[in-house]
Design a protein around this motif. Sequence first.
Motif, PDB file in Angstrom:
ATOM      1  N   ILE A 183       5.591   0.080   8.170  1.00 53.05           N
ATOM      2  CA  ILE A 183       4.536  -0.107   7.173  1.00 53.05           C
ATOM      3  C   ILE A 183       4.571   0.962   6.088  1.00 53.05           C
ATOM      4  O   ILE A 183       4.291   0.681   4.917  1.00 53.05           O
ATOM      5  CB  ILE A 183       3.138  -0.142   7.845  1.00 53.05           C
ATOM      6  CG1 ILE A 183       2.069  -0.532   6.828  1.00 53.05           C
ATOM      7  CG2 ILE A 183       2.818   1.165   8.535  1.00 53.05           C
ATOM      8  CD1 ILE A 183       2.240  -1.924   6.253  1.00 53.05           C
ATOM      9  N   ASP A 184       4.933   2.194   6.449  1.00 51.04           N
ATOM     10  CA  ASP A 184       4.979   3.270   5.452  1.00 51.04           C
ATOM     11  C   ASP A 184       6.097   3.044   4.439  1.00 51.04           C
ATOM     12  O   ASP A 184       5.892   3.195   3.224  1.00 51.04           O
ATOM     13  CB  ASP A 184       5.169   4.625   6.138  1.00 51.04           C
ATOM     14  CG  ASP A 184       3.997   4.983   7.023  1.00 51.04           C
ATOM     15  OD1 ASP A 184       2.855   4.674   6.643  1.00 51.04           O
ATOM     16  OD2 ASP A 184       4.223   5.559   8.111  1.00 51.04           O
ATOM     17  N   ASN A 186       7.399   0.217   3.811  1.00 48.05           N
ATOM     18  CA  ASN A 186       7.051  -0.999   3.081  1.00 48.05           C
ATOM     19  C   ASN A 186       6.247  -0.651   1.834  1.00 48.05           C
ATOM     20  O   ASN A 186       6.525  -1.143   0.736  1.00 48.05           O
ATOM     21  CB  ASN A 186       6.257  -1.941   3.982  1.00 48.05           C
ATOM     22  CG  ASN A 186       5.814  -3.198   3.264  1.00 48.05           C
ATOM     23  OD1 ASN A 186       4.697  -3.281   2.767  1.00 48.05           O
ATOM     24  ND2 ASN A 186       6.687  -4.192   3.204  1.00 48.05           N
ATOM     25  N   ARG A 187       5.265   0.204   1.992  1.00 50.44           N
ATOM     26  CA  ARG A 187       4.437   0.610   0.838  1.00 50.44           C
ATOM     27  C   ARG A 187       5.285   1.312  -0.216  1.00 50.44           C
ATOM     28  O   ARG A 187       5.119   1.076  -1.417  1.00 50.44           O
ATOM     29  CB  ARG A 187       3.311   1.537   1.313  1.00 50.44           C
ATOM     30  CG  ARG A 187       2.281   0.873   2.223  1.00 50.44           C
ATOM     31  CD  ARG A 187       1.055   1.761   2.374  1.00 50.44           C
ATOM     32  NE  ARG A 187       0.116   1.225   3.353  1.00 50.44           N
ATOM     33  CZ  ARG A 187      -0.023   1.674   4.595  1.00 50.44           C
ATOM     34  NH1 ARG A 187       0.732   2.691   5.016  1.00 50.44           N
ATOM     35  NH2 ARG A 187      -0.909   1.150   5.417  1.00 50.44           N
ATOM     36  N   LYS A 188       6.173   2.191   0.231  1.00 49.23           N
ATOM     37  CA  LYS A 188       6.996   2.939  -0.716  1.00 49.23           C
ATOM     38  C   LYS A 188       8.014   2.031  -1.408  1.00 49.23           C
ATOM     39  O   LYS A 188       8.298   2.198  -2.598  1.00 49.23           O
ATOM     40  CB  LYS A 188       7.704   4.084   0.005  1.00 49.23           C
ATOM     41  CG  LYS A 188       6.717   5.166   0.453  1.00 49.23           C
ATOM     42  CD  LYS A 188       7.395   6.317   1.160  1.00 49.23           C
ATOM     43  CE  LYS A 188       6.364   7.364   1.575  1.00 49.23           C
ATOM     44  NZ  LYS A 188       6.986   8.509   2.289  1.00 49.23           N
ATOM     45  N   ILE A 190       7.576  -1.090  -2.065  1.00 49.58           N
ATOM     46  CA  ILE A 190       6.796  -1.856  -3.041  1.00 49.58           C
ATOM     47  C   ILE A 190       6.576  -1.023  -4.307  1.00 49.58           C
ATOM     48  O   ILE A 190       6.700  -1.530  -5.432  1.00 49.58           O
ATOM     49  CB  ILE A 190       5.462  -2.316  -2.427  1.00 49.58           C
ATOM     50  CG1 ILE A 190       5.714  -3.430  -1.399  1.00 49.58           C
ATOM     51  CG2 ILE A 190       4.498  -2.807  -3.511  1.00 49.58           C
ATOM     52  CD1 ILE A 190       4.488  -3.837  -0.604  1.00 49.58           C
ATOM     53  N   GLU A 191       6.276   0.252  -4.141  1.00 53.15           N
ATOM     54  CA  GLU A 191       6.103   1.136  -5.296  1.00 53.15           C
ATOM     55  C   GLU A 191       7.393   1.198  -6.114  1.00 53.15           C
ATOM     56  O   GLU A 191       7.362   1.137  -7.350  1.00 53.15           O
ATOM     57  CB  GLU A 191       5.720   2.542  -4.822  1.00 53.15           C
ATOM     58  CG  GLU A 191       4.315   2.648  -4.241  1.00 53.15           C
ATOM     59  CD  GLU A 191       4.027   4.054  -3.726  1.00 53.15           C
ATOM     60  OE1 GLU A 191       4.865   4.961  -3.960  1.00 53.15           O
ATOM     61  OE2 GLU A 191       2.974   4.240  -3.084  1.00 53.15           O
ATOM     62  N   GLN A 216       5.633  -8.331  -0.097  1.00 51.59           N
ATOM     63  CA  GLN A 216       4.180  -8.473  -0.126  1.00 51.59           C
ATOM     64  C   GLN A 216       3.685  -9.731   0.587  1.00 51.59           C
ATOM     65  O   GLN A 216       2.497 -10.043   0.533  1.00 51.59           O
ATOM     66  CB  GLN A 216       3.689  -8.468  -1.577  1.00 51.59           C
ATOM     67  CG  GLN A 216       3.890  -7.118  -2.259  1.00 51.59           C
ATOM     68  CD  GLN A 216       3.378  -7.109  -3.696  1.00 51.59           C
ATOM     69  OE1 GLN A 216       3.619  -8.040  -4.468  1.00 51.59           O
ATOM     70  NE2 GLN A 216       2.672  -6.055  -4.054  1.00 51.59           N
TER      71      GLN A 216
END
Length: 238
Positions: A183-184, A186-188, A190-191, A216
């Motif tokens: 999940i971590d 994944n967020r990065k 996406i950024e 997403q």
Amino acid sequence: MTYNETIECLYDLKDAEKVIFKEKKFGIIANNSLGIYHKELKMIAKEIGQNNELAIQLFDSGIYEGRLLCSKMFKPKDVTEPLMEKWVKSFENWEICDSFSMGLFSKSKFALAKILEWTERKSEFEKRAGFAIMASYCMADKISENELFEQFFPIIKREANDERLYVKKAVNWALRNIGKRNIDLNRKAIEVAYEILKFESNSAKWIGKNALTELQKGNMRMSDYPRVEYRSPLSKNV
């Protein structure tokens, strides 16, 4: 199975119509191809087993499917840098590039070094190999921390403007796979995809948009690496 027996087996499976179909359907153009599907080659490789000597003989046979078999039969732990250089320079399409990169190179001790080196190459399929190793390594390495994979983001951004089809697809593939580790990341990822989306090139916009579409998704399958269980010696009998 001997070298001659293996070659005979390949010629028994020869199908000129499959050569045409693979070119039209998948864009796979290869010199001296017999027209044998990947699943058939996997069955042959499974029957023979890992055999470095035979794998090298098959690569040097001049037959396209012989080279593909090499990628499935050579032991990853025995790969050397001279062999990797010899093989990567021969890649003529995405199929053989990915077969070696995913099945062999990403499992070798040189995987990280070749990611850093080959993603800077000029040749389309040598550069793709670097990103294909990256994409595969993201799934093969289940214990490394996030920091190792975060170092790939600047490389992805650096090469996001490459308009060549098989490079941009591999860049996108690597970004998506990093974003599927946990999940971590994944967020990065996406950024990073949003940053790439701001670039002016068509390839960058495609990479960013395509990655965001998958990363997403609410139902996207995501791993939870690293999956390392730390147990105290005192807990063995608990």
